[in-house]
Write an enzyme that holds these catalytic residues in place. Sequence first.
Site, PDB file in Angstrom:
ATOM      1  N   ASN A  14     -36.612  20.133  13.566  1.00 19.41           N
ATOM      2  CA  ASN A  14     -36.933  20.260  12.141  1.00 19.41           C
ATOM      3  C   ASN A  14     -35.747  19.867  11.271  1.00 19.41           C
ATOM      4  OD1 ASN A  14     -39.721  21.452  11.530  1.00 19.41           O
ATOM      5  ND2 ASN A  14     -39.019  22.662  13.282  1.00 19.41           N
ATOM      6  N   ASN A 103     -38.304  29.639   4.931  1.00 19.94           N
ATOM      7  CA  ASN A 103     -38.304  29.653   6.401  1.00 19.94           C
ATOM      8  C   ASN A 103     -39.600  29.008   6.890  1.00 19.94           C
ATOM      9  OD1 ASN A 103     -37.577  30.471   9.115  1.00 19.94           O
ATOM     10  ND2 ASN A 103     -39.090  32.116   8.929  1.00 19.94           N
ATOM     11  N   HIS A 105     -42.274  29.255  10.184  1.00 22.72           N
ATOM     12  CA  HIS A 105     -42.633  30.071  11.351  1.00 22.72           C
ATOM     13  C   HIS A 105     -43.793  29.383  12.068  1.00 22.72           C
ATOM     14  CE1 HIS A 105     -42.759  33.699  13.759  1.00 22.72           C
ATOM     15  NE2 HIS A 105     -44.075  33.564  13.737  1.00 22.72           N
ATOM     16  N   ASP A 146     -39.999  37.720   8.382  1.00 27.92           N
ATOM     17  CA  ASP A 146     -41.305  37.014   8.322  1.00 27.92           C
ATOM     18  C   ASP A 146     -42.277  37.595   7.297  1.00 27.92           C
ATOM     19  OD1 ASP A 146     -40.550  35.239  10.289  1.00 27.92           O
ATOM     20  OD2 ASP A 146     -41.480  36.347  11.918  1.00 27.92           O
ATOM     21  N   GLU A 175     -45.253  20.763  11.847  1.00 25.23           N
ATOM     22  CA  GLU A 175     -43.937  21.012  11.249  1.00 25.23           C
ATOM     23  C   GLU A 175     -43.308  19.710  10.751  1.00 25.23           C
ATOM     24  OE1 GLU A 175     -42.497  25.037  13.542  1.00 25.23           O
ATOM     25  OE2 GLU A 175     -41.802  23.158  14.372  1.00 25.23           O
TER      26      GLU A 175
END
Length: 200
Positions: A14, A103, A105, A146, A175
């Site tokens: 990423n 973030n 996940h 999260d 992603e």
Amino acid sequence: MHRIAIFASGSGSNARNILQYFRNNPSYQISLIVTNRNTAGVIAHANEFEVPVVYAPASQFKDCPEHILSKLLEYRIDFIVLAGFLLKMPDLVVAAFKGRMVNIHPSLLPAFGGPGMYGDKVHEAVIESKSSESGITIHHVNEHYDEGEVIFQAKTPVFNSDNAVSLRVKVQQLEQKWFPVIIEQVLKKTFSKDADPDIH
Ligand code: GAR
């Protein structure tokens, strides 16, 4: 020019994609990579894109968060992207970057999130649960693991024939497709007031 730090613990696929996406962008620059593992694959990507790396072991995140914050100030960082960063961000840093930290996940939060849920552990849990879909969640970061406000989700079906590895591949495709695009949208929204003083 807004300066972005990417935090990553692992292979950094990423991080590499984000480095590539923002290369030569006149408004946003990836100015720093922070990693808690001195063998992390992300370091090679940072070197390739000539971006400085700060290595900070887990003990420093736990016992000396001031050091992390001082590095971010030293590099004049405006915004943080967590891209496969597997430690809990210290509250001190979360507070300093409130609304300026995102973030990714690898599941549809709140499902399969929380402490200990990262990488293939997430995919294994999804397969085990016989869920019919999984995906990615991009969210703001708050002081709870999260649990920050969700910005974006994308789904992929999970078939009976899938295992953790095939699911990981499908999630990684999501992603790669979405993370840089969504980061850019959030950056534009976050810094639009700076860019145009007439927008309030
Ligand atoms: C990614 O799948 C990311 O969603 C996940 O770690 C992987 C890192 O891969 N993050 C989490 O599990 C956070 N809880 P990468 O190092 O190749 O980018």
